[in-house]
Design a protein around this motif. Sequence first.
Motif, PDB file in Angstrom:
ATOM      1  N   MET A  32       0.974  -1.463   0.127  1.00  0.00           N
ATOM      2  CA  MET A  32       0.051  -0.121  -0.044  1.00  0.00           C
ATOM      3  C   MET A  32       0.603   1.071  -0.274  1.00  0.00           C
ATOM      4  O   MET A  32       1.282   2.495  -0.472  1.00  0.00           O
ATOM      5  CB  MET A  32      -0.659  -0.255   1.459  1.00  0.00           C
ATOM      6  N   LEU A  33       2.178   1.304   0.907  1.00  0.00           N
ATOM      7  CA  LEU A  33       3.021   2.368   1.237  1.00  0.00           C
ATOM      8  C   LEU A  33       4.047   1.841   1.226  1.00  0.00           C
ATOM      9  O   LEU A  33       4.588   1.688   2.164  1.00  0.00           O
ATOM     10  CB  LEU A  33       2.156   3.366   2.629  1.00  0.00           C
ATOM     11  N   GLN A  34       4.706   2.678   0.240  1.00  0.00           N
ATOM     12  CA  GLN A  34       6.254   1.775   0.076  1.00  0.00           C
ATOM     13  C   GLN A  34       7.104   2.874   0.476  1.00  0.00           C
ATOM     14  O   GLN A  34       6.583   4.377  -0.419  1.00  0.00           O
ATOM     15  CB  GLN A  34       6.910   1.310  -1.263  1.00  0.00           C
ATOM     16  N   VAL A  35       7.984   3.199   1.719  1.00  0.00           N
ATOM     17  CA  VAL A  35       8.796   4.665   1.693  1.00  0.00           C
ATOM     18  C   VAL A  35       9.991   4.059   1.540  1.00  0.00           C
ATOM     19  O   VAL A  35      10.785   3.227   1.632  1.00  0.00           O
ATOM     20  CB  VAL A  35       9.121   5.076   3.035  1.00  0.00           C
ATOM     21  N   CYS A  36      10.567   4.980   0.093  1.00  0.00           N
ATOM     22  CA  CYS A  36      11.724   4.448  -0.477  1.00  0.00           C
ATOM     23  C   CYS A  36      13.071   5.094  -0.312  1.00  0.00           C
ATOM     24  O   CYS A  36      12.645   6.719  -0.734  1.00  0.00           O
ATOM     25  CB  CYS A  36      11.597   3.796  -2.025  1.00  0.00           C
ATOM     26  N   SER A  37      13.731   4.763   0.632  1.00  0.00           N
ATOM     27  CA  SER A  37      15.492   5.755   0.958  1.00  0.00           C
ATOM     28  C   SER A  37      15.109   7.164   1.372  1.00  0.00           C
ATOM     29  O   SER A  37      15.884   8.479   0.898  1.00  0.00           O
ATOM     30  CB  SER A  37      16.475   5.464  -0.789  1.00  0.00           C
ATOM     31  N   VAL A  38      13.991   7.709   2.212  1.00  0.00           N
ATOM     32  CA  VAL A  38      14.255   8.936   2.169  1.00  0.00           C
ATOM     33  C   VAL A  38      14.919   9.128   3.521  1.00  0.00           C
ATOM     34  O   VAL A  38      15.260   8.587   4.187  1.00  0.00           O
ATOM     35  CB  VAL A  38      12.394   9.248   3.300  1.00  0.00           C
ATOM     36  N   THR A  39      14.904  10.839   3.362  1.00  0.00           N
ATOM     37  CA  THR A  39      16.185  11.037   3.721  1.00  0.00           C
ATOM     38  C   THR A  39      15.196  12.235   4.879  1.00  0.00           C
ATOM     39  O   THR A  39      14.970  13.407   4.207  1.00  0.00           O
ATOM     40  CB  THR A  39      17.286  11.584   3.103  1.00  0.00           C
ATOM     41  N   LYS A  40      16.253  13.423   5.593  1.00  0.00           N
ATOM     42  CA  LYS A  40      15.602  14.268   6.696  1.00  0.00           C
ATOM     43  C   LYS A  40      17.061  14.386   7.281  1.00  0.00           C
ATOM     44  O   LYS A  40      17.272  13.771   8.181  1.00  0.00           O
ATOM     45  CB  LYS A  40      14.490  13.580   7.438  1.00  0.00           C
ATOM     46  N   TYR A  41      17.163  15.925   7.071  1.00  0.00           N
ATOM     47  CA  TYR A  41      18.490  16.913   7.876  1.00  0.00           C
ATOM     48  C   TYR A  41      17.876  17.699   8.817  1.00  0.00           C
ATOM     49  O   TYR A  41      16.588  18.325   8.340  1.00  0.00           O
ATOM     50  CB  TYR A  41      19.448  17.758   7.199  1.00  0.00           C
ATOM     51  N   TYR A  42      18.498  17.553  10.297  1.00  0.00           N
ATOM     52  CA  TYR A  42      18.037  18.813  11.127  1.00  0.00           C
ATOM     53  C   TYR A  42      19.321  19.598  11.521  1.00  0.00           C
ATOM     54  O   TYR A  42      20.381  18.173  12.223  1.00  0.00           O
ATOM     55  CB  TYR A  42      17.317  18.865  11.771  1.00  0.00           C
ATOM     56  N   GLN A  43      19.670  20.759  10.825  1.00  0.00           N
ATOM     57  CA  GLN A  43      20.868  22.133  11.349  1.00  0.00           C
ATOM     58  C   GLN A  43      21.986  20.671  10.480  1.00  0.00           C
ATOM     59  O   GLN A  43      23.084  20.310  11.937  1.00  0.00           O
ATOM     60  CB  GLN A  43      20.871  21.872  12.768  1.00  0.00           C
ATOM     61  N   GLY A  44      22.197  20.022   9.846  1.00  0.00           N
ATOM     62  CA  GLY A  44      23.099  20.121   9.035  1.00  0.00           C
ATOM     63  C   GLY A  44      23.666  18.313   9.403  1.00  0.00           C
ATOM     64  O   GLY A  44      24.790  17.517   8.834  1.00  0.00           O
ATOM     65  N   GLN A  45      22.829  17.720  10.564  1.00  0.00           N
ATOM     66  CA  GLN A  45      22.715  16.281  10.963  1.00  0.00           C
ATOM     67  C   GLN A  45      21.368  15.419  10.430  1.00  0.00           C
ATOM     68  O   GLN A  45      20.538  16.286  10.281  1.00  0.00           O
ATOM     69  CB  GLN A  45      22.754  16.596  11.992  1.00  0.00           C
ATOM     70  N   ALA A  46      21.383  14.228  10.257  1.00  0.00           N
ATOM     71  CA  ALA A  46      20.287  13.606   9.598  1.00  0.00           C
ATOM     72  C   ALA A  46      19.719  12.971  10.462  1.00  0.00           C
ATOM     73  O   ALA A  46      20.691  11.914  11.916  1.00  0.00           O
ATOM     74  CB  ALA A  46      21.162  12.150   8.699  1.00  0.00           C
TER      75      ALA A  46
END
Lengths: 248, 248
Positions: free
Chosen positions: A1-15
């Motif tokens: 139903m839902l595929q989350v593929c290689s998602v990335t989030k940085y906050y203040q330069g840090q992952a």
Amino acid sequence: MLQVCSVTKYYQGQAVFSKLDLTVGPGRFHVLLGPSGCGKSTLFDGLTGVFPLDGGRLLWKGEPLADLRLHAAYMQQKDLLLPWFSLLDNALLPAKTSGRDMKAAKDQACRLFERLGLKGYESHGAHQVSGGMRQRCALVRTLMFDRDLVLLDEPLSALDAITRQSLQSLLLMLQAEFKKTILMITHDIEEALLLADEIHLMSARPMSVSRHYVLSSPKPRKFNDPALLAVKAQVLDQLEGGLSREPH
Amino acid sequence: MNRINLPAALLVVLILGVWEAGVYLLSLPVFILPPPSRIVLVALVRTPDIFPHALVTFSEILLGLGLAVVTAIPLAIAMFAKPNLEKAFSPFLVASQAIPVFALAPLLVVWLGYGMASKVFMAWIIIFFPICVSLLEGFKSCDPEFRVLFRLMGASFFKTLTLLYWPWALPRFFAGLRVGVGVAGIGAVIGEWVGAQKGLGFLMIQSNARLQTDLVFAAILWLTAMGLALWHLTGILETIIIKWKKEI
């Protein structure tokens, strides 16, 4: 139903999370289990479009999607009932905002009120009922979204033990009776073991899925189920291992 | 609200007592400082003379108030919806408060005449700012989790405004309205001082010139009573409109 593929989030330069993958199958109860502050809620915020993700993509039933805003219902830790509305009007908010036929929506909400033991409290204000009833009303509102996927962000963590237990059965009902697919965040191992079909054990930042468990014990479950106890031991072992590996 | 504020009442009695006794003990002439008992007597006995003036001032205040409400609400909404508008208008709003109303009064009388318009405009300048700023701050104070909820429901800005932001900001709006009501009389009276044919400000200037100090004080008493009445009326209106606030 839902595929989350290689998602990335940085906050203040840090992952916060980097190249995170997740597959959510229809009708399944998925739990993201991880220590507080590992970035689980940030992932939900990214999935729902509160802020943009820095990489990766989402697939909804095979189709690419910017965010889950119009595809998922959301239930948070707080019940988020508006004090100027009655319980029924709070439950009807998704219908009011989407311009649905109000008569049909009201009938649906009243049926859900009856099913969830809120009949007779339709005109009560949120402040006039107990915490458990408020959460049940929030659950009715979540169902009134009329969406297949329900995101639950620690919906039970603010409740006392007895209320939490009764609401856990309501969440099971959400899956079994209302055929919803559920993606829930929690840091409570026992809650995860009682509710989940699949547990995604999340590591500390940058968050990733460190282990994936499929639980096949029938529900409702009991804590003394040997299969659950075995998974619990593995999860604890994994969490302790993760903690001991963290730099001091 | 209905309870008497005993410490305040005692302080008022004490001040009036000292004033009354001081006037008699020092044998002060009435045109320098009339005793409170005489002021109350003049305010009551001269009602037929004072009332027409009070009615004019009261109308100016109400019109200024009405004009401020109907202009402050749309501007606050527009500034909330479009942050660039807020950036554009903010300096003007602050400047409108930095300019002393006294400095504008003669110009307004020249531009708008000796009639009510110049006084209504003066009252509007004074009332507009607290209402507009309070409402805008009220909108901004909305809990972000509720915003996320409405976002996920797919609610339009208008729906979110009517169902969430507006009721959320109402207590702040009324706080601003109360401040506005409290200072509304200043604008109207200053306008009347500079140039008018009627009104309590006009009566004060006239009486002062004739050394009828008791009548000046009586006019002030009427003005105070009007301000207090409006302040309480706002409180009653607030209780009726924001019923849920009282019940929480």
